[in-house]
Design a protein around this motif. Structure first.
Motif, PDB file in Angstrom:
ATOM      1  N   GLN A 130       0.142  -7.573  14.294  1.00 33.02           N
ATOM      2  CA  GLN A 130       0.719  -8.612  13.448  1.00 33.02           C
ATOM      3  C   GLN A 130       1.208  -7.997  12.139  1.00 33.02           C
ATOM      4  N   GLN A 131       2.373  -8.436  11.696  1.00 31.12           N
ATOM      5  CA  GLN A 131       2.951  -7.914  10.469  1.00 31.12           C
ATOM      6  C   GLN A 131       2.291  -8.555   9.241  1.00 31.12           C
ATOM      7  N   PRO A 132       1.791  -7.748   8.297  1.00 28.07           N
ATOM      8  CA  PRO A 132       1.303  -8.328   7.042  1.00 28.07           C
ATOM      9  C   PRO A 132       2.487  -8.748   6.170  1.00 28.07           C
ATOM     10  N   ALA A 133       2.214  -9.565   5.174  1.00 31.46           N
ATOM     11  CA  ALA A 133       3.289 -10.038   4.294  1.00 31.46           C
ATOM     12  C   ALA A 133       3.866  -8.890   3.482  1.00 31.46           C
ATOM     13  N   ILE A 134       3.000  -7.983   3.018  1.00 31.17           N
ATOM     14  CA  ILE A 134       3.425  -6.865   2.178  1.00 31.17           C
ATOM     15  C   ILE A 134       2.865  -5.580   2.757  1.00 31.17           C
ATOM     16  N   VAL A 135       3.707  -4.559   2.889  1.00 28.66           N
ATOM     17  CA  VAL A 135       3.250  -3.241   3.350  1.00 28.66           C
ATOM     18  C   VAL A 135       3.637  -2.169   2.352  1.00 28.66           C
TER      19      VAL A 135
ATOM     20  N   GLN B 168      -7.374   7.277  -1.051  1.00 26.83           N
ATOM     21  CA  GLN B 168      -8.108   7.380   0.216  1.00 26.83           C
ATOM     22  C   GLN B 168      -8.336   6.008   0.848  1.00 26.83           C
ATOM     23  N   ALA B 169      -8.688   5.021   0.040  1.00 23.88           N
ATOM     24  CA  ALA B 169      -8.943   3.681   0.567  1.00 23.88           C
ATOM     25  C   ALA B 169      -7.687   3.068   1.162  1.00 23.88           C
ATOM     26  N   LEU B 170      -6.576   3.202   0.476  1.00 25.28           N
ATOM     27  CA  LEU B 170      -5.329   2.605   0.969  1.00 25.28           C
ATOM     28  C   LEU B 170      -4.785   3.361   2.176  1.00 25.28           C
ATOM     29  N   SER B 171      -5.052   4.660   2.252  1.00 21.48           N
ATOM     30  CA  SER B 171      -4.642   5.412   3.445  1.00 21.48           C
ATOM     31  C   SER B 171      -5.347   4.863   4.677  1.00 21.48           C
ATOM     32  N   ARG B 172      -6.635   4.547   4.523  1.00 21.45           N
ATOM     33  CA  ARG B 172      -7.388   3.988   5.643  1.00 21.45           C
ATOM     34  C   ARG B 172      -6.814   2.641   6.080  1.00 21.45           C
ATOM     35  N   SER B 173      -6.523   1.776   5.136  1.00 20.32           N
ATOM     36  CA  SER B 173      -6.012   0.451   5.499  1.00 20.32           C
ATOM     37  C   SER B 173      -4.594   0.536   6.062  1.00 20.32           C
ATOM     38  N   MET B 174      -3.775   1.450   5.538  1.00 21.22           N
ATOM     39  CA  MET B 174      -2.425   1.630   6.099  1.00 21.22           C
ATOM     40  C   MET B 174      -2.499   2.083   7.545  1.00 21.22           C
ATOM     41  N   TYR B 175      -3.356   3.039   7.810  1.00 22.16           N
ATOM     42  CA  TYR B 175      -3.467   3.561   9.177  1.00 22.16           C
ATOM     43  C   TYR B 175      -3.960   2.487  10.136  1.00 22.16           C
ATOM     44  N   SER B 176      -4.826   1.595   9.656  1.00 20.14           N
ATOM     45  CA  SER B 176      -5.344   0.538  10.526  1.00 20.14           C
ATOM     46  C   SER B 176      -4.235  -0.369  11.035  1.00 20.14           C
ATOM     47  N   GLN B 177      -3.129  -0.449  10.288  1.00 20.82           N
ATOM     48  CA  GLN B 177      -1.997  -1.270  10.725  1.00 20.82           C
ATOM     49  C   GLN B 177      -1.194  -0.598  11.826  1.00 20.82           C
TER      50      GLN B 177
ATOM     51  N   ALA C  57       0.812  -1.210   0.000  1.00 20.43           N
ATOM     52  CA  ALA C  57       0.000   0.000   0.000  1.00 20.43           C
ATOM     53  C   ALA C  57       0.852   1.269   0.000  1.00 20.43           C
ATOM     54  N   LYS C  58       1.956   1.272   0.742  1.00 16.52           N
ATOM     55  CA  LYS C  58       2.764   2.486   0.818  1.00 16.52           C
ATOM     56  C   LYS C  58       3.304   2.878  -0.547  1.00 16.52           C
ATOM     57  N   ARG C  59       3.855   1.920  -1.294  1.00 17.02           N
ATOM     58  CA  ARG C  59       4.388   2.234  -2.618  1.00 17.02           C
ATOM     59  C   ARG C  59       3.278   2.732  -3.549  1.00 17.02           C
ATOM     60  N   VAL C  60       2.118   2.113  -3.456  1.00 16.96           N
ATOM     61  CA  VAL C  60       1.027   2.483  -4.348  1.00 16.96           C
ATOM     62  C   VAL C  60       0.496   3.874  -4.000  1.00 16.96           C
ATOM     63  N   VAL C  61       0.384   4.195  -2.716  1.00 12.91           N
ATOM     64  CA  VAL C  61      -0.070   5.531  -2.333  1.00 12.91           C
ATOM     65  C   VAL C  61       0.938   6.584  -2.775  1.00 12.91           C
ATOM     66  N   LEU C  62       2.229   6.301  -2.606  1.00 11.71           N
ATOM     67  CA  LEU C  62       3.252   7.242  -3.074  1.00 11.71           C
ATOM     68  C   LEU C  62       3.156   7.443  -4.587  1.00 11.71           C
ATOM     69  N   ALA C  63       2.921   6.362  -5.325  1.00 16.24           N
ATOM     70  CA  ALA C  63       2.721   6.495  -6.763  1.00 16.24           C
ATOM     71  C   ALA C  63       1.459   7.299  -7.056  1.00 16.24           C
ATOM     72  N   GLY C  64       0.414   7.073  -6.234  1.00 17.68           N
ATOM     73  CA  GLY C  64      -0.819   7.832  -6.405  1.00 17.68           C
ATOM     74  C   GLY C  64      -0.613   9.316  -6.179  1.00 17.68           C
ATOM     75  N   LEU C  65       0.215   9.689  -5.200  1.00 12.38           N
ATOM     76  CA  LEU C  65       0.491  11.105  -4.957  1.00 12.38           C
ATOM     77  C   LEU C  65       1.281  11.724  -6.108  1.00 12.38           C
ATOM     78  N   ALA C  66       2.161  10.943  -6.707  1.00 12.09           N
ATOM     79  CA  ALA C  66       2.859  11.433  -7.908  1.00 12.09           C
ATOM     80  C   ALA C  66       1.863  11.666  -9.042  1.00 12.09           C
ATOM     81  N   LEU C  67       0.886  10.756  -9.169  1.00 12.23           N
ATOM     82  CA  LEU C  67      -0.153  10.941 -10.186  1.00 12.23           C
ATOM     83  C   LEU C  67      -1.029  12.150  -9.874  1.00 12.23           C
ATOM     84  N   TRP C  68      -1.326  12.375  -8.593  1.00 15.97           N
ATOM     85  CA  TRP C  68      -2.088  13.567  -8.206  1.00 15.97           C
ATOM     86  C   TRP C  68      -1.348  14.830  -8.634  1.00 15.97           C
ATOM     87  N   THR C  69      -0.045  14.847  -8.427  1.00 16.20           N
ATOM     88  CA  THR C  69       0.749  16.006  -8.832  1.00 16.20           C
ATOM     89  C   THR C  69       0.640  16.228 -10.338  1.00 16.20           C
ATOM     90  N   ALA C  70       0.703  15.138 -11.105  1.00 17.85           N
ATOM     91  CA  ALA C  70       0.589  15.244 -12.561  1.00 17.85           C
ATOM     92  C   ALA C  70      -0.804  15.704 -12.981  1.00 17.85           C
TER      93      ALA C  70
END
Length: 461
Positions: free
Chosen positions: A456-461, A375-384, A331-344
């Motif tokens: 608990q640690q997820p497999a991918i963050v 927005q959806a991934l921000s919610r799930s990231m914060y839940s961790q 999720a972190k990589r995808v949100v960062l990519a999403g913010l780059a897309l927002w900038t574009a």
């Protein structure tokens, strides 16, 4: 440090049926957010206030008479934004108490239903707004928005109960997607009613009132799905902190303790700070897009309505897409990519020529793709990153901090226009919010934050 509450066993609560029931609350409340909050209530409330302050004045003439709100003069055109501002400020404080209390209840879905149905009753009550009765509209709007925020605190915290850490990105994304689909569907139906009201023998005012009622009824009816489907989902703790103090008093006690302990969760705090910046940018784009399209690009109201519908339905697919990609790359990589897309996307909006509606729709499509996903991934990231057993309390910070600072982007947008006279410069300035938010998010150590929270640690963050 306050002893960590014992977390109730999730047992068999993390099932697909629970996850499907949970996601329907996004579908339920998004109808109110879209039809009432985004499109109808502000202009309709302004029309009621205008009828009171300047009776008989033609619609094409400005009303120069102020309203009196608790003895304070308020311009007719400022009533709706001021009302939303008051609701936002009150929510920022009230939600903190709601979160602390929600973690202390054994039946969180009952609390979710109570807030949702009170809010939907206020929304349905907007049907009775007619003539010059703007005072009732102010009260109902504040109550509905306050209950909406409170219910979402409980709802977001339930994500931890019904989804394994490895599943939260996908579950949260499906919820956001369903919300955009439901909100867009009812909005399309209501806008259709507004277009053909004369053929149906209904006045425009009655068509608006029926639309407002439908949003509240939709919210109330579909809330039955999560409340019933999650009725056996327990609260997050078996032994709430300071239980002998009672739910309300104990909530204040716990809240004071949490303020002292926030420093023990530096990665959670850093994520919240990052979220405040980039989410403020997102919210400002949402709020100002219609103004930018009408004033800077010269589009008509009908064209902007079609734009809103396009964004809603594209965001449905965008949320699902982001959720699937996050399952592979984190999720972190995808949100960062999403913010780059927002900038574009913001840079793209800056160069859209006036009157170029087709180009504008391309820009709107790009917004829809990144809107729901980030927005959806921000919610799930914060839940961790929230400590076990105190999910509602920490999600109240998530919601309250968002409301407490959501005016920064719009303030910057307005100030830059006032200084330069250009909405293009205002829109391009929003890039700073995405850049700062992205830089802060890049510094968040998700693995450490999850460990600090005792999760608990997820497999991918």
């Amino acid at each position: 440090m306050t002893p960590r509450a014992r977390v109730a066993d999730v047992g068999d609560e993390r099932t697909r049926s629970h996850q499907r029931a949970w996601s329907w609350y996004d579908w339920a409340n998004s109808a109110y957010v879209t039809t009432t909050g985004t499109v109808l209530i502000s202009p309709y409330l302004t029309a009621l206030a205008r009828a009171d302050a300047c009776p008989g004045l033609p619609a094409d003439q400005a009303c120069r008479t102020d309203l009196s709100v608790l003895g304070v003069p308020v311009a007719v055109g400022s009533l709706a934004p001021y009302t939303i501002t008051v609701a936002t400020i009150v929510s920022a404080v009230f939600l903190l108490v709601v979160g602390a209390a929600a973690d202390r209840t054994a039946h969180p879905t009952r609390l979710l239903g109570a807030f949702a149905w009170l809010g939907s009753a206020a929304a349905m009550g907007m049907f009775f707004l007619t003539g010059t009765n703007w005072q009732l509209g102010v009260v109902l709007l504040i109550v509905a928005n306050l209950c909406l925020g409170s219910s979402i605190v409980v709802y977001d915290a339930l994500l931890v109960r019904i989804a394994h850490p490895d599943d939260r990105d996908a579950v949260s994304s499906r919820g956001w997607a369903l919300g955009y689909l439901g909100g867009g569907l009812l909005l399309a139906l209501n806008l259709g009613l507004l277009q053909v009201h004369e053929a149906l023998g209904v006045s425009y005012e009655m068509a608006v009132r029926l639309s407002l009622f439908s949003a509240g009824a939709w919210w109330a009816i579909f809330t039955l799905v999560p409340v019933w489907g999650l009725r056996r989902v327990a609260g997050t703790t078996r032994e709430p902190v300071a239980a002998r103090s009672g739910t309300v008093l104990g909530a204040f006690t716990q809240l004071r303790s949490t303020f002292r302990e926030m420093r023990l969760f530096p990665q959670t705090l850093l994520f919240l700070l990052a979220y405040l910046f980039f989410n403020d940018g997102i919210q400002t784009v949402i709020y100002s897009a219609s103004l930018y399209g009408s004033e800077e690009l010269g589009f008509e109201a009908g064209q902007l309505i079609l734009t809103i519908l396009l964004v809603q339905f594209v965001a449905f697919g965008g949320s699902l897409l982001f959720g699937r990609v996050a399952g592979r790359f984190g999720a972190k990589r995808v949100v960062l990519a999403g913010l780059a897309l927002w900038t574009a996307v913001v840079a793209f909006a800056f160069v859209v020529p006036a009157g170029a509606y087709a180009v504008w729709l391309v820009c709107a499509t790009c917004i829809g793709i990144v809107l729901g996903g980030t927005q959806a991934l921000s919610r799930s990231m914060y839940s961790q990153l929230v400590p076990a057993g105190r999910e509602s309390e920490f999600f109240s910070f998530y919601q309250a901090m968002e409301r407490g600072t959501s005016w920064l982007g719009t303030l910057a947008f307005g100030l830059i226009f006032q200084l330069t006279g250009s909405y293009r410069l205002s829109i391009i300035a929003l890039i700073a919010f995405f850049v700062i938010g992205g830089l802060l998010l890049a510094r968040v150590d998700m693995r450490k934050g999850i460990d600090d929270a005792g999760n608990q640690q997820p497999a991918i963050v």
